[in-house]
Motif scaffolding. Structure first.
Motif, mmCIF file in Angstrom:
data_model
loop_
_atom_site.group_PDB
_atom_site.id
_atom_site.type_symbol
_atom_site.label_atom_id
_atom_site.label_comp_id
_atom_site.label_asym_id
_atom_site.label_seq_id
_atom_site.Cartn_x
_atom_site.Cartn_y
_atom_site.Cartn_z
ATOM 1 N N SER A 105 0.771 -1.121 0.000
ATOM 2 C CA SER A 105 0.086 0.026 -0.062
ATOM 3 C C SER A 105 0.778 1.247 -0.261
ATOM 4 O O SER A 105 0.555 2.220 -0.861
ATOM 5 N N THR A 106 1.922 1.416 0.670
ATOM 6 C CA THR A 106 2.970 2.430 0.731
ATOM 7 C C THR A 106 3.438 2.463 -0.378
ATOM 8 O O THR A 106 3.707 3.889 -1.176
ATOM 9 N N ALA A 107 3.878 1.608 -1.066
ATOM 10 C CA ALA A 107 4.553 1.727 -2.375
ATOM 11 C C ALA A 107 3.650 2.174 -3.181
ATOM 12 O O ALA A 107 3.753 3.177 -4.266
ATOM 13 N N VAL A 108 2.251 1.726 -3.451
ATOM 14 C CA VAL A 108 1.333 2.124 -4.572
ATOM 15 C C VAL A 108 1.047 3.773 -4.294
ATOM 16 O O VAL A 108 1.029 4.435 -5.350
ATOM 17 N N LYS A 109 0.954 3.994 -3.009
ATOM 18 C CA LYS A 109 0.596 5.660 -2.815
ATOM 19 C C LYS A 109 1.806 6.344 -3.273
ATOM 20 O O LYS A 109 1.502 7.590 -3.683
ATOM 21 N N ILE A 110 2.969 6.006 -2.887
ATOM 22 C CA ILE A 110 4.154 6.798 -3.257
ATOM 23 C C ILE A 110 4.120 6.838 -5.006
ATOM 24 O O ILE A 110 4.475 7.912 -5.624
ATOM 25 N N PHE A 111 3.997 5.674 -5.591
ATOM 26 C CA PHE A 111 3.988 5.816 -7.079
ATOM 27 C C PHE A 111 2.905 6.763 -7.539
ATOM 28 O O PHE A 111 3.199 7.569 -8.416
ATOM 29 N N LYS A 112 1.882 6.632 -6.935
ATOM 30 C CA LYS A 112 0.772 7.728 -7.366
ATOM 31 C C LYS A 112 1.148 8.950 -7.216
ATOM 32 O O LYS A 112 1.006 9.912 -8.151
ATOM 33 N N ARG A 113 1.744 9.609 -6.081
ATOM 34 C CA ARG A 113 1.932 10.807 -5.702
ATOM 35 C C ARG A 113 2.877 11.300 -6.520
ATOM 36 O O ARG A 113 2.966 12.479 -6.709
ATOM 37 N N LEU A 114 4.143 10.418 -6.771
ATOM 38 C CA LEU A 114 5.204 11.014 -7.681
ATOM 39 C C LEU A 114 4.812 10.720 -9.291
ATOM 40 O O LEU A 114 5.733 11.302 -9.964
ATOM 41 N N GLY A 115 3.694 10.388 -9.589
ATOM 42 C CA GLY A 115 3.312 10.318 -10.989
ATOM 43 C C GLY A 115 3.893 9.165 -11.718
ATOM 44 O O GLY A 115 4.105 9.128 -12.950
ATOM 45 N N TYR A 116 4.411 8.168 -10.881
ATOM 46 C CA TYR A 116 5.032 6.805 -11.589
ATOM 47 C C TYR A 116 3.879 5.928 -11.846
ATOM 48 O O TYR A 116 4.023 4.518 -11.454
ATOM 49 N N THR A 117 3.136 6.106 -12.850
ATOM 50 C CA THR A 117 2.096 5.231 -13.274
ATOM 51 C C THR A 117 2.463 4.005 -14.061
ATOM 52 O O THR A 117 1.861 3.078 -13.861
ATOM 53 N N ASN A 118 3.535 4.215 -14.971
ATOM 54 C CA ASN A 118 4.074 3.075 -15.369
ATOM 55 C C ASN A 118 4.690 1.905 -14.336
ATOM 56 O O ASN A 118 4.007 0.714 -14.733
ATOM 57 N N ASP A 119 5.170 2.281 -13.363
ATOM 58 C CA ASP A 119 5.514 1.116 -12.547
ATOM 59 C C ASP A 119 4.321 0.332 -11.970
ATOM 60 O O ASP A 119 4.241 -0.645 -11.328
ATOM 61 N N LEU A 120 2.980 1.252 -11.711
ATOM 62 C CA LEU A 120 2.085 0.647 -11.149
ATOM 63 C C LEU A 120 1.525 -0.254 -12.160
ATOM 64 O O LEU A 120 0.751 -1.394 -11.822
ATOM 65 N N HIS A 121 1.623 -0.150 -13.354
ATOM 66 C CA HIS A 121 0.873 -1.085 -14.715
ATOM 67 C C HIS A 121 1.683 -1.983 -14.972
ATOM 68 O O HIS A 121 1.511 -2.671 -15.917
ATOM 69 N N ALA A 122 3.151 -1.740 -14.588
ATOM 70 C CA ALA A 122 4.037 -2.813 -15.057
ATOM 71 C C ALA A 122 3.951 -4.280 -14.536
ATOM 72 O O ALA A 122 3.721 -4.655 -13.417
ATOM 73 N N ASP A 132 -4.758 -3.452 -8.538
ATOM 74 C CA ASP A 132 -5.620 -4.461 -8.246
ATOM 75 C C ASP A 132 -5.146 -5.368 -7.227
ATOM 76 O O ASP A 132 -5.708 -5.834 -6.164
ATOM 77 N N PHE A 133 -3.755 -5.562 -7.022
ATOM 78 C CA PHE A 133 -3.149 -6.570 -5.970
ATOM 79 C C PHE A 133 -3.335 -5.782 -4.544
ATOM 80 O O PHE A 133 -3.376 -6.320 -3.850
ATOM 81 N N GLU A 134 -3.118 -4.453 -4.755
ATOM 82 C CA GLU A 134 -3.111 -3.961 -3.183
ATOM 83 C C GLU A 134 -4.559 -3.874 -2.922
ATOM 84 O O GLU A 134 -4.697 -4.332 -1.553
ATOM 85 N N LYS A 135 -5.788 -4.004 -3.551
ATOM 86 C CA LYS A 135 -7.344 -4.061 -3.015
ATOM 87 C C LYS A 135 -7.230 -5.630 -2.537
ATOM 88 O O LYS A 135 -7.952 -5.621 -1.511
ATOM 89 N N TRP A 136 -6.918 -6.537 -3.482
ATOM 90 C CA TRP A 136 -6.882 -7.731 -2.998
ATOM 91 C C TRP A 136 -6.099 -8.116 -1.874
ATOM 92 O O TRP A 136 -6.705 -8.834 -0.873
ATOM 93 N N ILE A 137 -5.048 -7.692 -1.875
ATOM 94 C CA ILE A 137 -4.084 -8.244 -0.381
ATOM 95 C C ILE A 137 -4.567 -7.606 0.834
ATOM 96 O O ILE A 137 -4.257 -8.066 1.909
ATOM 97 N N GLU A 138 -5.042 -6.464 0.716
ATOM 98 C CA GLU A 138 -5.750 -5.845 1.975
ATOM 99 C C GLU A 138 -6.930 -6.549 2.360
ATOM 100 O O GLU A 138 -6.923 -6.621 3.804
ATOM 101 N N VAL A 139 -7.747 -7.038 1.640
ATOM 102 C CA VAL A 139 -8.870 -8.014 1.975
ATOM 103 C C VAL A 139 -8.298 -9.377 2.684
ATOM 104 O O VAL A 139 -8.908 -9.756 3.658
ATOM 105 N N GLN A 140 -7.130 -9.818 2.133
ATOM 106 C CA GLN A 140 -6.380 -11.151 2.850
ATOM 107 C C GLN A 140 -5.788 -10.735 4.135
ATOM 108 O O GLN A 140 -6.020 -11.361 4.843
ATOM 109 N N ALA A 141 -5.499 -9.561 4.158
ATOM 110 C CA ALA A 141 -4.755 -9.243 5.572
ATOM 111 C C ALA A 141 -5.950 -8.970 6.599
ATOM 112 O O ALA A 141 -5.632 -9.401 7.820
ATOM 113 N N GLU A 142 -7.004 -8.452 6.323
ATOM 114 C CA GLU A 142 -8.048 -8.420 7.177
ATOM 115 C C GLU A 142 -8.664 -9.442 7.464
ATOM 116 O O GLU A 142 -8.806 -9.914 8.693
ATOM 117 N N VAL A 143 -8.804 -10.694 6.604
ATOM 118 C CA VAL A 143 -9.249 -11.928 6.911
ATOM 119 C C VAL A 143 -8.304 -12.733 7.885
ATOM 120 O O VAL A 143 -8.767 -13.271 8.788
#
Length: 343
Positions: free
Chosen positions: A244-261, A296-307
């Protein structure tokens, strides 16, 4: 009409009280001067006495000045006022002291003046207390040169040190004391002089705070993350937080390519144990995600962590105690009966 008459009545009473107070003050002043002349040979001079009075006549108070600790105002409920969130307490002047014009300073800026104020109230001292005084003080942690911590540390440093009303020399000294390890080595040669303060900050940002350096550090942390196992699913929460931290940093800094790689997605999926890999594939099939991303993976792994968190809480409860077996005698044979513990 009744309100206006009441206001006029109060105004007239105030004027009468003011005149009475001025007459009494003048009488006391003359009495003090006469006593001073009488004891001039044995005590302080008249000029020194008058100077003492002048020192008491005007008080400049600021929440940031030490004088606020020395002045002890007398709380008068009917005269207390509130202005822009600052609580103002008034104190009654000593007899024989003429009220003077007050200049009130709040946060090092003059915000109020009581020109003609003594005609309305006998108070001659105002202390402003900022609501910020009740907040806990911020603590600045040391920065060791880890690019992952750069953004949070720099924001805190700017709030506490860089935005503070202190000299550049003082800011440079705080900066040098707030860095350790690689960060300390980077600006060690800049010394403690304020002349190189801006250069030192720029050097730290070039070494540890550039966007591509921060993104690379987050990817390296994911790459070095230890593979999870089915018998240690409690660590899924920590892994989810890192994703989650990595995804938010990529969003904030504009590195969308790394999010979809696809390579980055495969890298984090490889850290999952077999049971979660199966669930991830089922999730993709259910959502029809032909080209899944880190989002997509961030949303899914968050649900698994809650479970797993919920499962961990339930499994941490102590199991029920096994039934106690007590020996009972029936005739010549022994019979064991189960006695369960009370719930």
């Amino acid at each position: 009409m009744e309100a206006e008459l009441e206001l006029e009545k109060q105004h007239s009473m105030t004027e009468e009280a003011q005149k009475t107070w001025q007459i009494e003050a003048e009488a006391i002043r003359l009495e003090v001067e006469a006593e001073a002349l009488e004891n001039e040979a044995h005590g302080p001079s008249l000029q020194q006495r008058l100077k003492d009075f002048e020192d008491e006549e005007s008080v400049f108070v600021s929440p940031k000045q030490e004088i606020a600790k020395e002045v002890k105002p007398v709380h008068v409920p009917e005269n207390s006022m509130t202005l822009d969130g600052a609580h103002m307490l008034t104190s009654t002047p000593k007899q024989g002291i003429k009220p003077q014009q007050l200049k009130v300073k709040f946060q090092d800026e003059e915000v109020a003046s009581n020109e003609g104020f003594h005609a309305e109230t006998p108070a001659n001292t105002i202390i402003l207390r900022s609501p910020m005084d009740s907040l806990p003080k911020l603590k600045l942690d040391s920065f060791d040169g880890d690019p992952i911590c750069w953004s949070d540390w720099m924001s805190m440093f700017q709030s506490i040190i860089d935005d503070a009303d202190i000299s550049r020399n003082a800011k440079m000294q705080h900066l040098q004391n707030a860095v350790v390890g690689r960060a300390k080595e980077a600006i060690e040669g800049y010394g403690y002089s304020g002349e190189l303060y801006a250069d030192a900050l720029e050097k730290l940002e070039l070494r540890f705070g550039k966007p591509h350096i921060v993104v690379k550090a987050h990817l390296n942390r994911l790459r070095k993350w230890v593979k999870l196992s089915d018998d240690r699913l409690r660590k899924v929460r920590r892994f989810s937080d890192v994703i989650s931290t990595a995804v938010k940093i990529f969003k904030r800094l504009g590195y969308t390519n790394d999010l979809h790689a696809a390579n980055n997605l495969n890298m984090v999926v490889d850290k999952l144990p077999h049971s979660l890999c199966v669930k991830w594939k089922e999730y993709r099939r259910e959502k029809e995600l032909k080209h899944a991303t880190l989002l997509d993976f961030e949303k899914w792994i968050e649900v698994q962590a809650e479970v797993n968190d919920d499962f961990g809480i339930r499994s941490s409860k102590p199991p029920l105690a096994p039934p106690d077996l007590k020996l009972k005698h029936r005739g010549g044979s022994a019979v064991y009966s189960a006695v369960t513990a009370p719930s």
